[in-house]
Design a protein around this motif. Sequence first.
Motif, PDB file in Angstrom:
ATOM      1  N   TRP A   1     -41.682 109.397  62.438  1.00 11.26           N
ATOM      2  CA  TRP A   1     -41.110 110.089  62.207  1.00 11.26           C
ATOM      3  C   TRP A   1     -39.530 109.265  63.080  1.00 11.26           C
ATOM      4  O   TRP A   1     -38.376 108.885  62.352  1.00 11.26           O
ATOM      5  CB  TRP A   1     -40.621 111.084  62.208  1.00 11.26           C
ATOM      6  N   CYS A   2     -39.694 108.452  63.902  1.00  9.80           N
ATOM      7  CA  CYS A   2     -38.528 108.061  64.583  1.00  9.80           C
ATOM      8  C   CYS A   2     -39.159 107.009  65.467  1.00  9.80           C
ATOM      9  O   CYS A   2     -40.026 107.052  66.082  1.00  9.80           O
ATOM     10  CB  CYS A   2     -37.605 109.175  65.333  1.00  9.80           C
TER      11      CYS A   2
ATOM     12  N   LYS B   1     -37.659 113.721  66.095  1.00 10.41           N
ATOM     13  CA  LYS B   1     -36.800 112.611  66.798  1.00 10.41           C
ATOM     14  C   LYS B   1     -36.796 113.227  68.152  1.00 10.41           C
ATOM     15  O   LYS B   1     -37.454 113.503  69.166  1.00 10.41           O
ATOM     16  CB  LYS B   1     -34.819 113.936  66.478  1.00 10.41           C
TER      17      LYS B   1
ATOM     18  N   SER C   1     -29.108 110.400  56.504  1.00  9.30           N
ATOM     19  CA  SER C   1     -29.232 110.088  57.924  1.00  9.30           C
ATOM     20  C   SER C   1     -27.990 109.061  58.201  1.00  9.30           C
ATOM     21  O   SER C   1     -27.288 108.935  57.403  1.00  9.30           O
ATOM     22  CB  SER C   1     -30.257 108.425  58.088  1.00  9.30           C
TER      23      SER C   1
ATOM     24  N   ASP D   1     -28.542 115.702  60.318  1.00  4.26           N
ATOM     25  CA  ASP D   1     -28.580 114.441  61.421  1.00  4.26           C
ATOM     26  C   ASP D   1     -27.463 114.828  61.472  1.00  4.26           C
ATOM     27  O   ASP D   1     -26.631 115.807  61.564  1.00  4.26           O
ATOM     28  CB  ASP D   1     -28.715 113.268  60.688  1.00  4.26           C
TER      29      ASP D   1
ATOM     30  N   ASN E   1     -39.267 105.682  57.539  1.00  2.73           N
ATOM     31  CA  ASN E   1     -38.509 107.217  58.175  1.00  2.73           C
ATOM     32  C   ASN E   1     -37.468 106.945  58.565  1.00  2.73           C
ATOM     33  O   ASN E   1     -36.454 107.502  59.346  1.00  2.73           O
ATOM     34  CB  ASN E   1     -39.681 108.157  58.540  1.00  2.73           C
ATOM     35  N   SER E   2     -37.967 105.338  59.342  1.00  2.00           N
ATOM     36  CA  SER E   2     -37.018 104.933  60.395  1.00  2.00           C
ATOM     37  C   SER E   2     -36.177 103.689  61.123  1.00  2.00           C
ATOM     38  O   SER E   2     -36.940 102.644  61.531  1.00  2.00           O
ATOM     39  CB  SER E   2     -36.903 106.263  62.014  1.00  2.00           C
TER      40      SER E   2
ATOM     41  N   SER F   1     -32.926 106.131  56.389  1.00  2.00           N
ATOM     42  CA  SER F   1     -32.681 105.569  57.934  1.00  2.00           C
ATOM     43  C   SER F   1     -31.486 104.389  57.966  1.00  2.00           C
ATOM     44  O   SER F   1     -31.909 103.821  56.791  1.00  2.00           O
ATOM     45  CB  SER F   1     -34.272 105.333  58.621  1.00  2.00           C
TER      46      SER F   1
ATOM     47  N   GLN G   1     -37.149 104.237  69.044  1.00  2.00           N
ATOM     48  CA  GLN G   1     -35.485 104.040  69.325  1.00  2.00           C
ATOM     49  C   GLN G   1     -36.483 103.007  70.330  1.00  2.00           C
ATOM     50  O   GLN G   1     -37.264 103.111  71.115  1.00  2.00           O
ATOM     51  CB  GLN G   1     -34.993 105.929  70.199  1.00  2.00           C
TER      52      GLN G   1
ATOM     53  N   SER H   1     -28.929 102.188  60.622  1.00  2.00           N
ATOM     54  CA  SER H   1     -29.016 101.913  62.183  1.00  2.00           C
ATOM     55  C   SER H   1     -28.176 100.931  62.023  1.00  2.00           C
ATOM     56  O   SER H   1     -27.813  99.935  61.303  1.00  2.00           O
ATOM     57  CB  SER H   1     -29.891 101.599  62.934  1.00  2.00           C
TER      58      SER H   1
END
Length: 794
Positions: A519-520, A562, A378, A336, A477-478, A424, A522, A426
């Motif tokens: 996986w991601c 990603k 991450s 990352d 995962n995210s 993960s 956003q 944020s």
Amino acid sequence: METYAVSSKIEPFYKGGKVQISRDEKYIFCTCGPRVNVLQISDGKIVHSIEQDDQEDITSFSLSPDDEILVTASRALLLKQWDWKQEKCTRSWRAIHNVPVASMTFDSTSTLLATGGCDGTIKLWDIVKQYCTHNLKGSSGVVHLVEFHPDISLLQLFSSSLDCAIRIWDLRTSKCICVLESHYSAVTSLAFSPDGHTLISSGRDKICTVWDLVQRKEKRTVPVYEGVVILSANEDYSQLGVKSKDLHFITAGSKGVLRVWESSTARCVFTQTLPSAPVSSPEQTDGDPLSLVYCLPLPLSNRLATITAEHNILLYQLPLLSVQQQFVGYSDDILDVRFLGKEDTHIVVATNSSQLKVFELATSSCQILYGHTDTVLSLDVFRKLSMFASCAKDKSLRVWRMDPETGHVHCVAQGHGHSNAVGSISCSRLKKAFLASGSQDCTIKVWDLPDDLPAVGEEPAQLVTRITEKAHDKDVNSVAISPNDKVLASGSQDRTAKLWSLTDMSLLGVFRGHRRGIWCVQFSPVDQVLATASADGSVKLWGLHDFSCLKTFEGHDASVLKIIFVSRGTQLVSGGSDGLVKLWTIKTNECVKTFDAHQDKVWALHGSSKDDLMVTGSADSNIAIWKDISEEELVELQAKQEDQILKKQELSNLLHEKKYLKALGIAISLDQPHTVLKVIKEIRQDEEGPQQLEKTLLRLRQDQKESVLRYCAVWNTNARSCLDAQAVLQVLLTHLSPDDLLQFQGARTHLEGLIPYTGQCLITFFHCPVKFHFGGFNLTATLPTCIVIIKLLI
């Protein structure tokens, strides 16, 4: 439409093996595959890269004490002498060793070179007169260490091999005069006292032995350390516990700790403290990342260099032993990466390691951060606060603050509570500081940051869990927090993405449609839209109001790992396990550009705050910084790429049509030896191969013939291409006079490189007579004889 081009790269420059510092202490020399990289200490830039033409790995190298000559040894059993400042090979010769050279060193006069081979022999070379002076036999197995006694008048060489003994050789008689036995594992370094009467050896058995070279016997043994550097008696090291004039030395330990010892008593007088380093985990018995494997002195600047097990190079200022500079030689997988700082002046990188690396983009200087005890998985940044967060396999997360003035980073908070690896993290987008984490324990946790965070040197604060939610049936995962800090999205290995209210972690909706794990996730910065990337190779856009799939982007051949939004939310960038980075226009569903800058999975992807830069990181250990480029720059870049593609296509067509002269000319213009070799092979496979080759080569311009001769010197060292090299040489030597050959640029170097291999090639036409023009006469000689005659003329 925006597009990107690579503006800079952070690449591996050291993957283990020997490290040497120039005598003027301006450069660090280290190996990386087929290259010796030269790192400028002042700014951390690679200023020279000495590369083997044959692409064979370099097995050993040595820089002369006067900093003028660099000699390298490769698996091709060839020794090369370099003018390293010009990156030019000035001489090459066969090493005589039957197997690769494992070690080498110069004497103090820079005229004598010793090479230790994997065959158990040691050769000595007169660099000025260019011949082998000694062949020392008697070592057991690989000779991995050779060192001259600093008093050149003694004419003594010290060596160590697989039997872990240290041999002393008398160069007057070529005999071993003494065997010093103490170590029971490989000896890694030798350090001589200023008067030459004491030797300190260190080994992989984690023992340092102090030897009396006058009596040739062991004096003292110091346990548990590897690298060793002797301290000068002329400096004041009282701050390091040095109270007497006795010989003192520094050892580099397995836990990253430097210690100072008094040699006469084997007493430790000083132990370095590492305030920023964590306690190693109980499972970490071997391969401690903090372990220091080499220790090198920089006497002019009163500094010390250490090399870690993770290929980091650290420079310490004496006598305080304060870390002055840090260089990351090899990062392994890049997992990352995030831009850091108000102006995106730094990047923070998570690799396949417990350490974090913070690079200053302007200088490539690095700060290594310790805190986690297992691989960091991450990262995310608090844009408004000059802070970032990390999470790891050690089930913890940490928050770090960067001083905007100095760039120094320290840990301000840490959190524990997950029962499995935290994959993960944020950070909140607005001023209120909180963060969310997703774990392999299938839960999501929301953490609040304390209002008062500790200063540098204080213990990190503890993060408080606001709420925990069992979110998915498989690994999370995210996780991603929305731009307004009101909702949270999560993506899981269970093939679903979910939307949660951050007020009470109530479930707002589920996004279903991917065929494999996600996986991601956003959020769009401008629209009520969520993007998801999946192992099914697709990217999907979802509406937040009704949770329906709005668009699907397909183009990757493998998992999409990603995604980020760019161009103010109008485009997407995706990175996949196919090593590709793709730029998508959302309105048209079109992939407008595919970037092929990595050789392995693209795990890391992030955009700058100004939306003008992008950074990618891959399992190939490379980090690429991309900049947004204009239409004009794009057109120019595309024109160059199309020209290369057209040339390759034209080359293929010409070979099919047997237009060999033009095909060979294009291959040479591309300056790709492999492509030129392909054309030579194609010509030789023709029904009239020898005639076609002769006809084609003789019609080349002189500069093109120079290039072919240069390539031949490389091809001739490889069993797969030596036949082709000999065929080309036969044509050139048959039809060109010595005067013509002497006009070729670098003729001496290329011909010298040809002689040892040509002399041993087993080729059907090798001993056939060659007609040769010499001094106005037509002579007949075998191919090696022709080359020797030309060499004598140079």
